[in-house]
Design a protein around this motif. Structure first.
Motif, PDB file in Angstrom:
ATOM      1  N   LEU A   6       0.666  -1.151  -0.097  1.00 26.99           N
ATOM      2  CA  LEU A   6       0.184   0.078   0.003  1.00 26.99           C
ATOM      3  C   LEU A   6       0.975   1.445   0.015  1.00 26.99           C
ATOM      4  O   LEU A   6       0.486   2.464  -0.167  1.00 26.99           O
ATOM      5  CB  LEU A   6      -0.817   0.048   1.177  1.00 26.99           C
ATOM      6  N   GLY A   7       2.089   1.134   0.417  1.00 24.27           N
ATOM      7  CA  GLY A   7       2.953   2.196   0.180  1.00 24.27           C
ATOM      8  C   GLY A   7       3.500   2.782  -0.947  1.00 24.27           C
ATOM      9  O   GLY A   7       4.203   3.713  -1.254  1.00 24.27           O
ATOM     10  N   SER A   8       3.277   1.661  -1.846  1.00 21.87           N
ATOM     11  CA  SER A   8       3.710   1.858  -3.323  1.00 21.87           C
ATOM     12  C   SER A   8       2.580   2.089  -4.295  1.00 21.87           C
ATOM     13  O   SER A   8       2.754   2.198  -5.484  1.00 21.87           O
ATOM     14  CB  SER A   8       4.688   0.735  -3.862  1.00 21.87           C
ATOM     15  N   LEU A   9       1.562   2.286  -3.803  1.00 20.57           N
ATOM     16  CA  LEU A   9       0.336   2.730  -4.828  1.00 20.57           C
ATOM     17  C   LEU A   9      -0.405   4.032  -4.500  1.00 20.57           C
ATOM     18  O   LEU A   9      -0.217   4.608  -3.271  1.00 20.57           O
ATOM     19  CB  LEU A   9      -0.622   1.670  -4.563  1.00 20.57           C
ATOM     20  N   THR A  10      -1.069   4.710  -5.218  1.00 21.64           N
ATOM     21  CA  THR A  10      -1.959   5.791  -4.971  1.00 21.64           C
ATOM     22  C   THR A  10      -3.230   5.489  -5.534  1.00 21.64           C
ATOM     23  O   THR A  10      -3.429   4.946  -6.537  1.00 21.64           O
ATOM     24  CB  THR A  10      -1.305   7.072  -5.930  1.00 21.64           C
ATOM     25  N   PHE A  11      -4.182   5.552  -4.674  1.00 23.42           N
ATOM     26  CA  PHE A  11      -5.664   5.103  -4.806  1.00 23.42           C
ATOM     27  C   PHE A  11      -6.429   6.506  -5.056  1.00 23.42           C
ATOM     28  O   PHE A  11      -6.040   7.558  -4.803  1.00 23.42           O
ATOM     29  CB  PHE A  11      -6.213   4.521  -3.548  1.00 23.42           C
ATOM     30  N   GLY A  12      -7.600   6.196  -5.618  1.00 22.55           N
ATOM     31  CA  GLY A  12      -8.758   6.983  -5.715  1.00 22.55           C
ATOM     32  C   GLY A  12      -9.877   6.337  -6.078  1.00 22.55           C
ATOM     33  O   GLY A  12      -9.900   5.026  -6.079  1.00 22.55           O
ATOM     34  N   TYR A  13     -11.128   7.068  -5.641  1.00 15.59           N
ATOM     35  CA  TYR A  13     -12.174   6.124  -5.399  1.00 15.59           C
ATOM     36  C   TYR A  13     -13.579   7.046  -6.211  1.00 15.59           C
ATOM     37  O   TYR A  13     -13.406   8.028  -6.260  1.00 15.59           O
ATOM     38  CB  TYR A  13     -12.710   5.619  -4.174  1.00 15.59           C
ATOM     39  N   ASP A 393       2.398   9.390   4.735  1.00 15.40           N
ATOM     40  CA  ASP A 393       2.820   7.949   4.026  1.00 15.40           C
ATOM     41  C   ASP A 393       1.593   7.498   2.980  1.00 15.40           C
ATOM     42  O   ASP A 393       0.519   7.625   3.450  1.00 15.40           O
ATOM     43  CB  ASP A 393       3.227   6.955   4.814  1.00 15.40           C
ATOM     44  N   ALA A 394       1.797   7.031   1.911  1.00 17.57           N
ATOM     45  CA  ALA A 394       0.764   6.699   1.125  1.00 17.57           C
ATOM     46  C   ALA A 394       0.063   5.654   1.804  1.00 17.57           C
ATOM     47  O   ALA A 394      -1.310   5.501   1.636  1.00 17.57           O
ATOM     48  CB  ALA A 394       1.409   6.081  -0.306  1.00 17.57           C
ATOM     49  N   ARG A 399      -4.749   2.894   3.498  1.00 20.65           N
ATOM     50  CA  ARG A 399      -5.658   2.043   4.671  1.00 20.65           C
ATOM     51  C   ARG A 399      -6.654   2.934   4.936  1.00 20.65           C
ATOM     52  O   ARG A 399      -7.672   2.179   5.313  1.00 20.65           O
ATOM     53  CB  ARG A 399      -4.413   1.712   5.716  1.00 20.65           C
ATOM     54  N   ALA A 400      -6.628   4.113   5.130  1.00 24.71           N
ATOM     55  CA  ALA A 400      -7.706   4.783   5.665  1.00 24.71           C
ATOM     56  C   ALA A 400      -9.061   4.836   4.808  1.00 24.71           C
ATOM     57  O   ALA A 400     -10.098   4.426   4.933  1.00 24.71           O
ATOM     58  CB  ALA A 400      -7.559   6.514   5.770  1.00 24.71           C
ATOM     59  N   LEU A 401      -8.469   5.109   3.368  1.00 23.03           N
ATOM     60  CA  LEU A 401      -9.672   4.744   2.443  1.00 23.03           C
ATOM     61  C   LEU A 401     -10.116   3.493   2.289  1.00 23.03           C
ATOM     62  O   LEU A 401     -11.504   3.385   2.230  1.00 23.03           O
ATOM     63  CB  LEU A 401      -8.816   4.943   0.961  1.00 23.03           C
ATOM     64  N   LEU A 402      -9.596   2.281   2.473  1.00 20.42           N
ATOM     65  CA  LEU A 402     -10.195   0.931   2.389  1.00 20.42           C
ATOM     66  C   LEU A 402     -10.937   0.817   3.617  1.00 20.42           C
ATOM     67  O   LEU A 402     -11.751   0.169   3.561  1.00 20.42           O
ATOM     68  CB  LEU A 402      -8.656  -0.048   2.560  1.00 20.42           C
TER      69      LEU A 402
END
Length: 410
Positions: A6-13, A393-394, A399-402
């Protein structure tokens, strides 16, 4: 599980909405911040986070190489996968998609309406994600008008929707107007629309304040009748910004005569009691809105509130968590009230922390609010910049988003 996943990804939703305007699922945009990320670790993280109450998740991987890895390791019980039809010529992706289909992985074929899976690939996909171009939207809107103007008898003489680019049971992207959303969901029986045309829905109210919805009021009244807990009543009220704001106005009205200003719904409920609250709620029913098209807007605002709370969650006490949630919920109160935030906030007691974050964009809650807002996009640039600016940190953000999405119950 490697912490670097998760530290190597950028999410959006982006939420998607079904015919009753309820949350049908969430699209998770996944951008790689480095190469050679192990897809199995991401899938394992999602499996550990999701539960029976979590909404349907659609993974939208942004590169063919990473999608190939994800498809090669996905299982039937995992999230749905978006498979862009334009990538199906990739030498490694097609076999991975074929094998995933054999394992029962749920997949969605995405593309413009004229892109159709070939005969071999068609059975692999549960449904299609149709991306409407402006000309597709215009064609659909013209047909929607014809549908409205045609008599029931004449409509029965032709196949309904035969010319529309919006297909039944599809997920529709590019819905920028209320009329197009209604055409997709109510006339064409689309499975869901991705995103919601909130600006156009609100335009129909001419800048007037939105009243609380009948659905929200009745939901709280039923919970009071069932003698549910104070915690549950607070949760149900807090799902809709218009209802929260109206209640705060009431709790602080001179006519009510409470000795002190009330900045907390829970405190206010304890002061007036549930019977008085139920009476007030019943008095709101004659002017309550029954517009189902407001439901996605209200739910999206609540999701932002929950996300801000998750981003700030570092062992803070419950009262502060509720305050942080209110900060996220009220960050879009201008949409509800049709006036600047400062004007609306001037009528109710709010902490300086909420006012600073939403109006001045500073203070302790501002970073979490800015990050939550940036996560509502498929474009990772703003989020990456904010992470650097606030030294976050990413992995913490992801993790907050998930956690927010998986919690469900919106």
């Amino acid at each position: 599980m490697s912490q670097s996943v998760l530290g190597s990804l950028t999410f959006g939703y982006r939420p998607f909405w079904n015919r009753p305007r309820a949350l049908a699922g969430v699209q998770l945009f996944v951008h790689e911040d480095r190469q050679r990320i192990d897809g199995r670790h991401l899938l394992r993280t999602l499996a550990e986070t999701w539960n029976a109450d979590s909404p349907t998740l659609l993974l939208s991987i942004q590169t063919p190489e990473f999608l190939r890895d994800i498809a090669s390791n996905a299982e039937a019980a995992g999230p749905m996968l978006e498979i862009p039809l334009g990538w199906m010529q990739d030498a490694g992706l097609r076999p991975a998609v074929r094998a995933a289909a054999r394992r029962g992985v749920r997949m969605v074929a995405s593309g413009v309406p004229t892109q159709i899976p070939d005969a071999e690939a068609a059975p692999w996909f549960e449904r299609r994600l149709l991306r409407l171009a402006p000309e597709d939207a215009m064609d659909a809107l013209r047909l929607a008008q014809v549908e409205r103007d045609t008599t029931v008898f004449d409509r029965g003489m032709t196949h309904p929707g035969e010319s529309s680019p919006v297909r039944p049971d599809a997920l529709i992207d590019g819905v920028a107007s209320r009329a197009l959303a209604e055409h997709a969901l109510d006339q064409q029986n689309a499975w869901a629309v991705a995103g919601w045309p909130s600006e156009d829905v609100l335009h129909g109210y001419g800048g007037q304040p939105l009243p609380p919805t009948r659905r929200a009021i009745v939901r709280v009244m039923n919970a009071i009748d069932a003698e549910e807990s104070l915690e549950r009543i607070d949760q149900l009220v807090s799902r809709e910004a218009a209802l929260v704001y109206a209640l705060m106005l009431y709790l602080n009205s001179p006519g009510l005569g409470l000795p002190n200003r009330v900045a907390s719904l829970r405190h206010g409920f304890m002061m007036i009691g549930f019977q008085r609250l139920s009476t007030w709620l019943s008095q709101q029913l004659p002017t309550a809105s029954e517009d189902a098209n407001l439901r996605p807007l209200n739910t999206s605002m609540a999701m932002r509130g929950h996300l801000v709370a998750q981003l700030m969650d570092a062992g803070i006490e419950d009262d502060l968590k509720r305050e942080v949630y209110l900060c996220g919920l009220f960050s879009q109160l201008d949409l509800v009230m049709g006036e600047p935030l400062r004007t609306s906030f001037g009528r109710i007691p709010l902490t300086d922390r909420i006012v600073a974050a939403t109006i001045a964009q500073n203070g302790p809650y501002a970073p979490a609010l800015q990050l939550a807002t940036a996560l509502e996009s498929s474009n990772p640039t703003a989020l990456r910049n904010l992470r650097r600016t606030h030294a976050v940190d990413a992995e913490e953000v992801n993790r907050a988003l998930l956690r927010m999405i998986a919690a469900g119950g919106f």
